[in-house]
Design a protein around this motif. Sequence first.
Motif, PDB file in Angstrom:
ATOM      1  N   GLY A 197       0.801  -1.223   0.000  1.00  0.00           N
ATOM      2  CA  GLY A 197       0.000   0.000   0.000  1.00  0.00           C
ATOM      3  C   GLY A 197       0.828   1.263   0.000  1.00  0.00           C
ATOM      4  O   GLY A 197       0.576   2.182   0.785  1.00  0.00           O
ATOM      5  N   PRO A 198       1.835   1.366  -0.884  1.00  0.00           N
ATOM      6  CA  PRO A 198       2.773   2.485  -0.800  1.00  0.00           C
ATOM      7  C   PRO A 198       2.170   3.830  -1.190  1.00  0.00           C
ATOM      8  O   PRO A 198       1.327   3.916  -2.085  1.00  0.00           O
ATOM      9  N   VAL A 199       2.601   4.874  -0.510  1.00  0.00           N
ATOM     10  CA  VAL A 199       2.281   6.253  -0.881  1.00  0.00           C
ATOM     11  C   VAL A 199       3.227   6.619  -2.025  1.00  0.00           C
ATOM     12  O   VAL A 199       4.403   6.905  -1.803  1.00  0.00           O
ATOM     13  N   ILE A 200       2.726   6.550  -3.226  1.00  0.00           N
ATOM     14  CA  ILE A 200       3.574   6.772  -4.395  1.00  0.00           C
ATOM     15  C   ILE A 200       2.691   7.308  -5.516  1.00  0.00           C
ATOM     16  O   ILE A 200       1.495   7.038  -5.544  1.00  0.00           O
ATOM     17  N   LEU A 227      -7.994   0.913   8.644  1.00  0.00           N
ATOM     18  CA  LEU A 227      -6.784   0.091   8.668  1.00  0.00           C
ATOM     19  C   LEU A 227      -7.047  -1.357   8.310  1.00  0.00           C
ATOM     20  O   LEU A 227      -6.264  -1.979   7.588  1.00  0.00           O
ATOM     21  N   SER A 228      -8.123  -1.944   8.860  1.00  0.00           N
ATOM     22  CA  SER A 228      -8.362  -3.372   8.699  1.00  0.00           C
ATOM     23  C   SER A 228      -9.826  -3.699   8.936  1.00  0.00           C
ATOM     24  O   SER A 228     -10.519  -2.990   9.663  1.00  0.00           O
ATOM     25  N   VAL A 279      10.657  -6.677  -7.391  1.00  0.00           N
ATOM     26  CA  VAL A 279       9.793  -5.870  -6.527  1.00  0.00           C
ATOM     27  C   VAL A 279       8.399  -6.487  -6.517  1.00  0.00           C
ATOM     28  O   VAL A 279       7.837  -6.782  -7.586  1.00  0.00           O
ATOM     29  N   LEU A 280       7.838  -6.676  -5.339  1.00  0.00           N
ATOM     30  CA  LEU A 280       6.466  -7.162  -5.197  1.00  0.00           C
ATOM     31  C   LEU A 280       5.616  -6.027  -4.638  1.00  0.00           C
ATOM     32  O   LEU A 280       5.839  -5.549  -3.529  1.00  0.00           O
ATOM     33  N   TYR A 281       4.636  -5.588  -5.439  1.00  0.00           N
ATOM     34  CA  TYR A 281       3.723  -4.515  -5.045  1.00  0.00           C
ATOM     35  C   TYR A 281       2.395  -5.136  -4.623  1.00  0.00           C
ATOM     36  O   TYR A 281       1.773  -5.884  -5.395  1.00  0.00           O
ATOM     37  N   LEU A 282       1.963  -4.833  -3.399  1.00  0.00           N
ATOM     38  CA  LEU A 282       0.733  -5.386  -2.842  1.00  0.00           C
ATOM     39  C   LEU A 282      -0.182  -4.251  -2.389  1.00  0.00           C
ATOM     40  O   LEU A 282       0.294  -3.244  -1.848  1.00  0.00           O
ATOM     41  N   HIS A 283      -1.496  -4.421  -2.592  1.00  0.00           N
ATOM     42  CA  HIS A 283      -2.411  -3.362  -2.175  1.00  0.00           C
ATOM     43  C   HIS A 283      -3.784  -3.956  -1.885  1.00  0.00           C
ATOM     44  O   HIS A 283      -4.233  -4.878  -2.578  1.00  0.00           O
ATOM     45  N   GLY A 284      -4.442  -3.423  -0.857  1.00  0.00           N
ATOM     46  CA  GLY A 284      -5.825  -3.776  -0.578  1.00  0.00           C
ATOM     47  C   GLY A 284      -6.750  -3.019  -1.511  1.00  0.00           C
ATOM     48  O   GLY A 284      -6.621  -1.805  -1.675  1.00  0.00           O
ATOM     49  N   GLU A 285      -7.694  -3.735  -2.120  1.00  0.00           N
ATOM     50  CA  GLU A 285      -8.574  -3.103  -3.099  1.00  0.00           C
ATOM     51  C   GLU A 285      -9.493  -2.062  -2.454  1.00  0.00           C
ATOM     52  O   GLU A 285      -9.871  -1.073  -3.087  1.00  0.00           O
ATOM     53  N   HIS A 299      -6.280  -0.889   4.359  1.00  0.00           N
ATOM     54  CA  HIS A 299      -4.934  -0.360   4.181  1.00  0.00           C
ATOM     55  C   HIS A 299      -3.831  -1.269   4.727  1.00  0.00           C
ATOM     56  O   HIS A 299      -2.833  -1.511   4.051  1.00  0.00           O
ATOM     57  N   GLU A 300      -3.982  -1.743   5.942  1.00  0.00           N
ATOM     58  CA  GLU A 300      -2.901  -2.517   6.572  1.00  0.00           C
ATOM     59  C   GLU A 300      -3.057  -3.992   6.245  1.00  0.00           C
ATOM     60  O   GLU A 300      -3.533  -4.788   7.068  1.00  0.00           O
ATOM     61  N   ILE A 301      -2.618  -4.388   5.067  1.00  0.00           N
ATOM     62  CA  ILE A 301      -2.832  -5.770   4.639  1.00  0.00           C
ATOM     63  C   ILE A 301      -2.051  -6.777   5.497  1.00  0.00           C
ATOM     64  O   ILE A 301      -2.446  -7.939   5.576  1.00  0.00           O
ATOM     65  N   PHE A 302      -0.984  -6.336   6.168  1.00  0.00           N
ATOM     66  CA  PHE A 302      -0.276  -7.240   7.074  1.00  0.00           C
ATOM     67  C   PHE A 302      -1.051  -7.467   8.377  1.00  0.00           C
ATOM     68  O   PHE A 302      -0.699  -8.343   9.163  1.00  0.00           O
TER      69      PHE A 302
END
Length: 266
Positions: A128-131, A156-157, A203-209, A241-244
């Motif tokens: 979930g990077p700010v980019i 967050l979850s 690079v592995l990019y992961l994001h919550g939909e 947001h906090e997929i971990f």
Amino acid sequence: MDTWTYEGHAGELAARRWPVDQPRYVAVLCHGYGEHIGRYEWVAQTLNGHGASVYGVDHAGHGRSAGEGVLIRDFDDVVADLHLLVQAAEEENPGLPVVLVGHSMGGMIAARYVQLHGEELTAVVLSGPVIGRWATVDSLLAMEEIPSTPIDPATLSRDPAVGAAYAEDPLVWHGDFKRPTLEALQEAMRRIAAGGSFGQLPVLYLHGEDDQLVPIGASQAGISAVRGARTEAKVYPGARHEIFNETNKDEVLADVREFIDGVLGV
């Protein structure tokens, strides 16, 4: 787990390590805005079980580190602080592969780290990077006075216990955004966009939909601008947001471990 401190750009930084005997690789965790590395105990222990000695640090102005609360004037300084941690980890684990894992603002820091020190890394995971751009930053900077804008724990979850623990955590920043930090976030995203692709680095990019805090669209656009030949992506339907720390966190960490194994040739 043990702790130590080292000198960063704004004073003493509070670092942690979660070592294992005979590690296969080193994992360096990079936390997000307003939080601290202690919130990554679950991630560290999971990676310990995967054979990693794990390191992390509270960024300047965060957690137990020195500096005015959440005040960061230049994120390249934070990258330099992180670089010192990576070097310490390398010295303690000579010759081992290094995997950098960054979440949210920490994902932004990790992306910039790749552009400045990518040759030291074996792989990177961005959660979930700010980019690209962050609408929150743009809208707040457009205001003459920044209103009270604490982060909503519900974003967050899907697990309500995560938001409750966040709200009660005294080491989490529960105050407002600061204009210099917002300006620095905006500038960091500009530098990343202009800084070149991730090249051949895996690079592995992961994001919550369903990420309402750092919406997926702008982040995906930011990744597209810098992705390299070995950039992979995965989206988790329904995840916030906090997929971990999500209800499917086991799936997310399994994907991270599988990615690392693929890079390491296991």
